[in-house]
Write a protein that holds these residues in place. Sequence first.
Motif, PDB file in Angstrom:
ATOM      1  N   MET A 193       0.842  -1.184   0.000  1.00  8.80           N
ATOM      2  CA  MET A 193       0.000   0.000   0.000  1.00  8.80           C
ATOM      3  C   MET A 193       0.878   1.235   0.000  1.00  8.80           C
ATOM      4  O   MET A 193       1.806   1.353   0.801  1.00  8.80           O
ATOM      5  N   VAL A 194       0.607   2.154  -0.935  1.00  8.09           N
ATOM      6  CA  VAL A 194       1.353   3.398  -1.025  1.00  8.09           C
ATOM      7  C   VAL A 194       0.378   4.570  -1.000  1.00  8.09           C
ATOM      8  O   VAL A 194      -0.820   4.409  -1.244  1.00  8.09           O
ATOM      9  N   ALA A 195       0.906   5.742  -0.701  1.00  4.78           N
ATOM     10  CA  ALA A 195       0.067   6.945  -0.696  1.00  4.78           C
ATOM     11  C   ALA A 195      -0.457   7.227  -2.100  1.00  4.78           C
ATOM     12  O   ALA A 195       0.161   6.851  -3.103  1.00  4.78           O
ATOM     13  N   ASP A 196      -1.591   7.896  -2.165  1.00  3.78           N
ATOM     14  CA  ASP A 196      -2.174   8.253  -3.458  1.00  3.78           C
ATOM     15  C   ASP A 196      -1.205   9.057  -4.308  1.00  3.78           C
ATOM     16  O   ASP A 196      -1.286   9.046  -5.539  1.00  3.78           O
ATOM     17  N   ARG A 197      -0.285   9.760  -3.665  1.00  3.37           N
ATOM     18  CA  ARG A 197       0.711  10.560  -4.379  1.00  3.37           C
ATOM     19  C   ARG A 197       1.540   9.707  -5.329  1.00  3.37           C
ATOM     20  O   ARG A 197       2.043  10.181  -6.333  1.00  3.37           O
ATOM     21  N   PHE A 198       1.652   8.397  -5.010  1.00  3.26           N
ATOM     22  CA  PHE A 198       2.458   7.495  -5.820  1.00  3.26           C
ATOM     23  C   PHE A 198       1.591   6.596  -6.702  1.00  3.26           C
ATOM     24  O   PHE A 198       1.936   5.444  -6.951  1.00  3.26           O
ATOM     25  N   ALA A 199       0.488   7.136  -7.194  1.00  2.00           N
ATOM     26  CA  ALA A 199      -0.455   6.365  -8.012  1.00  2.00           C
ATOM     27  C   ALA A 199       0.191   5.825  -9.278  1.00  2.00           C
ATOM     28  O   ALA A 199      -0.200   4.759  -9.775  1.00  2.00           O
ATOM     29  N   PHE A 227       3.001   4.483  -9.557  1.00  2.00           N
ATOM     30  CA  PHE A 227       3.704   3.250  -9.220  1.00  2.00           C
ATOM     31  C   PHE A 227       2.730   2.097  -8.954  1.00  2.00           C
ATOM     32  O   PHE A 227       3.054   0.934  -9.174  1.00  2.00           O
ATOM     33  N   ALA A 228       1.536   2.428  -8.489  1.00  2.00           N
ATOM     34  CA  ALA A 228       0.547   1.399  -8.141  1.00  2.00           C
ATOM     35  C   ALA A 228       0.014   0.735  -9.407  1.00  2.00           C
ATOM     36  O   ALA A 228      -0.403   1.407 -10.352  1.00  2.00           O
ATOM     37  N   ASP A 229       0.019  -0.610  -9.418  1.00  2.00           N
ATOM     38  CA  ASP A 229      -0.455  -1.347 -10.600  1.00  2.00           C
ATOM     39  C   ASP A 229      -1.884  -1.863 -10.428  1.00  2.00           C
ATOM     40  O   ASP A 229      -2.425  -2.522 -11.311  1.00  2.00           O
ATOM     41  N   GLY A 230      -2.500  -1.584  -9.252  1.00  2.00           N
ATOM     42  CA  GLY A 230      -3.876  -2.013  -9.027  1.00  2.00           C
ATOM     43  C   GLY A 230      -4.019  -3.473  -8.654  1.00  2.00           C
ATOM     44  O   GLY A 230      -5.137  -3.947  -8.411  1.00  2.00           O
ATOM     45  N   GLU A 231      -2.934  -4.223  -8.607  1.00  2.00           N
ATOM     46  CA  GLU A 231      -2.979  -5.636  -8.262  1.00  2.00           C
ATOM     47  C   GLU A 231      -2.110  -5.921  -7.045  1.00  2.00           C
ATOM     48  O   GLU A 231      -2.596  -6.107  -5.940  1.00  2.00           O
ATOM     49  N   GLN A 232      -0.799  -5.904  -7.244  1.00  2.00           N
ATOM     50  CA  GLN A 232       0.104  -6.131  -6.115  1.00  2.00           C
ATOM     51  C   GLN A 232       0.415  -4.853  -5.356  1.00  2.00           C
ATOM     52  O   GLN A 232       0.795  -4.896  -4.186  1.00  2.00           O
ATOM     53  N   VAL A 233       0.299  -3.723  -6.036  1.00  2.08           N
ATOM     54  CA  VAL A 233       0.528  -2.420  -5.399  1.00  2.08           C
ATOM     55  C   VAL A 233      -0.749  -1.601  -5.524  1.00  2.08           C
ATOM     56  O   VAL A 233      -1.235  -1.353  -6.635  1.00  2.08           O
ATOM     57  N   LEU A 234      -1.284  -1.186  -4.370  1.00  3.51           N
ATOM     58  CA  LEU A 234      -2.512  -0.391  -4.346  1.00  3.51           C
ATOM     59  C   LEU A 234      -2.261   0.914  -3.623  1.00  3.51           C
ATOM     60  O   LEU A 234      -1.479   0.969  -2.674  1.00  3.51           O
ATOM     61  N   THR A 235      -2.951   1.954  -4.072  1.00  5.01           N
ATOM     62  CA  THR A 235      -2.920   3.200  -3.316  1.00  5.01           C
ATOM     63  C   THR A 235      -3.839   3.074  -2.114  1.00  5.01           C
ATOM     64  O   THR A 235      -4.672   2.151  -2.031  1.00  5.01           O
ATOM     65  N   VAL A 236      -3.718   4.011  -1.199  1.00  3.52           N
ATOM     66  CA  VAL A 236      -4.594   4.023  -0.031  1.00  3.52           C
ATOM     67  C   VAL A 236      -6.062   4.062  -0.466  1.00  3.52           C
ATOM     68  O   VAL A 236      -6.904   3.307   0.030  1.00  3.52           O
ATOM     69  N   SER A 237      -6.375   4.930  -1.418  1.00  8.90           N
ATOM     70  CA  SER A 237      -7.764   5.071  -1.860  1.00  8.90           C
ATOM     71  C   SER A 237      -8.279   3.790  -2.513  1.00  8.90           C
ATOM     72  O   SER A 237      -9.428   3.380  -2.286  1.00  8.90           O
ATOM     73  N   GLU A 238      -7.439   3.152  -3.335  1.00  8.24           N
ATOM     74  CA  GLU A 238      -7.859   1.911  -3.995  1.00  8.24           C
ATOM     75  C   GLU A 238      -8.141   0.817  -2.972  1.00  8.24           C
ATOM     76  O   GLU A 238      -9.134   0.085  -3.078  1.00  8.24           O
ATOM     77  N   LEU A 239      -7.289   0.692  -1.987  1.00  7.78           N
ATOM     78  CA  LEU A 239      -7.478  -0.345  -0.971  1.00  7.78           C
ATOM     79  C   LEU A 239      -8.708  -0.058  -0.115  1.00  7.78           C
ATOM     80  O   LEU A 239      -9.482  -0.971   0.211  1.00  7.78           O
ATOM     81  N   MET A 240      -8.910   1.207   0.224  1.00  7.86           N
ATOM     82  CA  MET A 240     -10.085   1.568   1.016  1.00  7.86           C
ATOM     83  C   MET A 240     -11.364   1.220   0.262  1.00  7.86           C
ATOM     84  O   MET A 240     -12.347   0.734   0.853  1.00  7.86           O
ATOM     85  N   THR A 241     -11.381   1.443  -1.043  1.00  8.96           N
ATOM     86  CA  THR A 241     -12.555   1.123  -1.853  1.00  8.96           C
ATOM     87  C   THR A 241     -12.823  -0.376  -1.851  1.00  8.96           C
ATOM     88  O   THR A 241     -13.961  -0.830  -1.693  1.00  8.96           O
ATOM     89  N   LEU A 242     -11.770  -1.177  -1.998  1.00  3.24           N
ATOM     90  CA  LEU A 242     -11.922  -2.631  -2.001  1.00  3.24           C
ATOM     91  C   LEU A 242     -12.432  -3.146  -0.659  1.00  3.24           C
ATOM     92  O   LEU A 242     -13.299  -4.016  -0.599  1.00  3.24           O
TER      93      LEU A 242
END
Length: 244
Positions: free
Chosen positions: A1-7, A9-24
Amino acid sequence: MVADRFAQFADGEQVLTVSELMTLVSSGAAAESGAEWVLHAGQGTERPDWDALEAARAAAGGLRIRFAGPAPLASRPVPPSAVHKNRAENVLLADLSNLSRTHCVAALRVHRNNELILDHTARHVSGMVVIEAMRQICIAQFETAYRRDLPSYDYVGVWRRMNVTFGGFLFALPATVVCEIADADLSTETNLRFRVATSVRQYDDVVASAEIEYSMVRQERIDRLERNKAARAVRTQLAGLLEP
């Protein structure tokens, strides 16, 4: 999990932003597989993120989640004064450890609002962050290993030479900053000279290394020098504008 600032870098699978993980988690989608989620802390995540995530997990139910290693809230950021910064979000070091008077290591800590990442759009973290982290660990080593044995002056770092070699990209994941003093001239308390080797490492890769020569100079001496040079720069500018 990384900050939204690093979107980027996030691939939506193994790396998620805070917002993406919160939604899931909030939607219940994360619990559908019935598997346990193991979270690794990336850069820019802070205690409120982890508290909000835990609250969302509790509300959604059915999700097993644990941290791989300590969560970010367990790290100890270096005080801003120890790296000559005014704002905590601009400090790039945490968990500083003095292995000896001449050797220290710290964890890299990139706050989501750090001044050097606010307008960087690539997947990797800006090279300026790497350079600033190496600069900060030089100051932190001085403040933690040398400062207590010196008169109660305020000191400021003056950088004389920095020879930087980049070996790869830094990503928004844990990294380590290392500093080792190769030579120190402490004969003049108002102008202490150091030559150091520094590096930033991520896992087995040396992201960057640098040979740095700098001085820690008494603050009032630098203030006087800057004041005189600033006045001269203004006089030169005005003289040029007033030429016919």
